[in-house]
Design an enzyme around this catalytic site. Structure first.
Site, short mmCIF file in Angstrom:
data_model
loop_
_atom_site.label_atom_id
_atom_site.label_comp_id
_atom_site.label_asym_id
_atom_site.label_seq_id
_atom_site.Cartn_x
_atom_site.Cartn_y
_atom_site.Cartn_z
CG ASP A 287 -1.81 1.17 1.33
OD1 ASP A 287 -2.43 1.52 0.30
OD2 ASP A 287 -1.91 1.77 2.42
CG ASP B 238 -1.21 7.67 0.85
OD1 ASP B 238 -0.17 8.32 0.64
OD2 ASP B 238 -2.19 7.68 0.09
#
Length: 184
Positions: A8, A10
């Site tokens: 991922d 952020d």
């Protein structure tokens, strides 16, 4: 087939300041460069899979996002990391930008980005790994057939979360990126 190291963005690659769409707001998480290098040394292909609802909300454009990620790739290269593929979902049903305010199959917890990456990059999903800071990352990995994930969070995994994934999916709860290397 290749095995991927799905990340991922952020909260894993960078500090999640909320809707980071410009490079001047991008701050790398401690240890991310060494973790990606380590994964590459273990023959994993790094692939970023990221929900970017800031695009649907009109906070930044797809062009802004692409420009930001080009600079991130330059930083990766400067730190000895090879090319990192990036897949992103610009959609959100409550978005302000009409063409992105839709339901889709790519927004995590749906597995669309991982499935697309697997098809385009010849990835063996069952032998790949996901690292995410949100349970929706773990659910997306599980739905895609990934059997090993790292949940990067200071919050413990709840019983309801555990029940939301298949029993064959191994989830490791970690508090920082260095812990991932110890288990990888």
């Amino acid at each position: 087939m290749k095995k991927a190291f799905f990340l991922d963005r952020d909260g894993v690659v960078n500090v999640d300041h909320g809707y980071v769409g410009h490079y001047e707001n991008f701050e790398y998480l401690d240890g991310i460069f060494s973790l990606i290098l380590y994964a590459q040394e273990m023959d994993y292909l790094p692939v970023i899979v990221t929900n970017q609802s800031g695009i649907a909300r009109g906070l930044y454009s797809e062009d802004d996002f692409v420009a930001l990620m080009a600079k991130v790739q330059q930083d990766f290269t400067a730190n000895g990391i090879g090319e990192v593929a990036v897949y992103f979902c610009p959609h959100h049903q409550e978005g302000n930008v009409e063409r992105y305010a839709v339901s889709c199959t790519c927004r995590k917890p749906k597995p669309g980005m991982m499935i697309r990456a697997a098809a385009e990059l010849n990835i063996d999903l069952a032998n790949s790994i996901m690292i995410g800071d949100s349970w929706r990352d773990i659910e997306a990995a599980d739905s895609a057939g990934i059997q090993k994930s790292f949940y990067l969070s200071n919050s413990p995994v709840t019983p309801a979360q555990s029940r939301s994934i298949s029993t064959s999916h191994n989830v490791y709860h970690v508090n920082d990126l260095d812990e991932v290397k110890a288990v990888l």
